[in-house]
Design a protein around this motif. Structure first.
Motif, PDB file in Angstrom:
ATOM      1  N   GLY A  58       0.630  -1.132   0.418  1.00 55.93           N
ATOM      2  CA  GLY A  58       0.023   0.720   0.166  1.00 55.93           C
ATOM      3  C   GLY A  58       0.191   1.013   0.324  1.00 55.93           C
ATOM      4  N   TRP A  59       1.580   1.421   0.896  1.00 56.52           N
ATOM      5  CA  TRP A  59       2.801   2.477   0.816  1.00 56.52           C
ATOM      6  C   TRP A  59       3.171   2.504  -0.579  1.00 56.52           C
ATOM      7  N   ALA A  61       2.367   1.766  -3.021  1.00 54.89           N
ATOM      8  CA  ALA A  61       1.604   2.000  -4.054  1.00 54.89           C
ATOM      9  C   ALA A  61       1.421   3.724  -4.780  1.00 54.89           C
ATOM     10  N   ARG A  62       0.682   4.143  -2.889  1.00 59.95           N
ATOM     11  CA  ARG A  62       0.892   5.299  -2.550  1.00 59.95           C
ATOM     12  C   ARG A  62       2.218   6.326  -3.539  1.00 59.95           C
ATOM     13  N   CYS A  63       3.069   5.697  -3.497  1.00 60.08           N
ATOM     14  CA  CYS A  63       4.322   6.478  -3.689  1.00 60.08           C
ATOM     15  C   CYS A  63       4.387   6.741  -5.289  1.00 60.08           C
ATOM     16  N   ARG A  65       2.068   6.661  -6.835  1.00 64.77           N
ATOM     17  CA  ARG A  65       0.946   7.270  -8.271  1.00 64.77           C
ATOM     18  C   ARG A  65       1.275   8.757  -7.824  1.00 64.77           C
ATOM     19  N   LEU A  66       1.767   9.293  -6.285  1.00 64.52           N
ATOM     20  CA  LEU A  66       2.337  10.180  -6.060  1.00 64.52           C
ATOM     21  C   LEU A  66       3.247  10.849  -7.321  1.00 64.52           C
ATOM     22  N   SER A  69       2.278  11.028 -10.682  1.00 61.63           N
ATOM     23  CA  SER A  69       0.735  11.583 -10.930  1.00 61.63           C
ATOM     24  C   SER A  69       1.373  13.137 -12.031  1.00 61.63           C
TER      25      SER A  69
END
Length: 281
Positions: A58-59, A61-63, A65-66, A69
């Protein structure tokens, strides 16, 4: 038992087997606040004192996506352009005109190096006219023209690729004005024709046309083909002017300067007369 009853004493029964539940074993799946814990394999024995490991998917994937972006990519593009422009200011490529080409390079190698440097310089906003004059002064009219055209197509392709990959998604939502929407629609629907006109009749800076085409929906092949064909007349005029700069009163120099001035003036007149079409969109 009869003897026991006769003596008046209570019978003594054997001690009952008492079953005590085993002590609870700490589970690997103890509930803890936060993300979901790793699950134990079926049939695996629980190990006392084991600490559950939190997944990092999860961490990560968030990084990811950031970092991917649109605005992060646009920031990367701006950082690359700023770094390239600073590098040009530090290296001072204009010293080649005063100090000459390095003696260890010559012939085709010098032309290839100059074409690569030409392309990179156009990406970071160095004006093409200066580079075309330098190409003519250093390599002559014919070789200078070929070198400048190669650098022109290279620089246009690099700028288009960077703008399309790093800037399009962030900048397209900002196209809200009538002029911006009209220019975007013109490049998207009539890409080859519009870019050919921009190259033949200079008025819009080279780098601006590159990044505008990248933000639009214009295809890369029509963009590069229109750039190569439309840049020939103007580039040739500058190359001849650079090669004959030592004789500013020569007919070749004067004709070259006329070929530079007339398309620029014609492009200004055409843009002024067609401005209402851009406003209408």
């Amino acid at each position: 038992m009869l003897d026991a009853n006769r003596s008046g004493t209570a019978p003594i029964s054997p001690p009952a087997a008492t079953s005590t539940p085993p002590a609870a074993t700490p589970s690997l799946l103890a509930a803890t606040p936060g993300p979901a814990l790793a699950t134990a394999a079926p049939g695996a024995a629980a190990v006392p004192g084991a600490v559950a490991v939190l997944p990092r998917a999860g961490w990560t994937a968030r990084c990811t996506r950031l970092l991917l972006s649109p605005y992060a990519r646009l920031s990367l593009l701006l950082a690359l352009l700023a770094g390239g422009a600073a590098g040009v200011l530090v290296c001072e490529p204009q010293r080649l005109l005063t100090h000459g080409w390095p003696p260890q390079l010559g012939g085709a190698a010098a032309a290839l190096v100059f074409a690569a440097a030409y392309g990179l310089c156009t990406v970071v906003f160095v004006p093409r006219p200066l580079l075309n004059l330098a190409a003519g002064a250093m390599f002559g009219s014919q070789v200078g023209l070929a070198t400048a055209l190669a650098g022109t197509v290279l620089g246009a392709g690099v700028a288009f690729g960077l703008g399309r990959a790093l800037g399009q998604d962030a900048l397209r939502p900002l196209l809200r004005g009538r002029w911006l929407n009209a220019a975007d629609g013109q490049l998207s629907r009539h890409g080859f024709r519009s870019m050919l006109a921009l190259r033949l009749f200079p008025g819009v800076p080279f780098w601006a046309a590159n990044y505008c085409a990248a933000v639009s929906r214009m295809g890369p092949l029509p963009f590069l083909l229109a750039t190569a064909l439309g840049s020939i007349p103007n580039t040739a005029a500058y190359a001849v002017a650079g090669a004959r700069a030592s004789a500013p009163t020569s007919p070749a120099f004067l004709i070259a300067m006329a070929c530079i001035a007339v398309p620029a003036l014609a492009g200004t007149v055409v843009a002024w007369r067609k401005r209402h079409r851009l406003r209408a969109g």
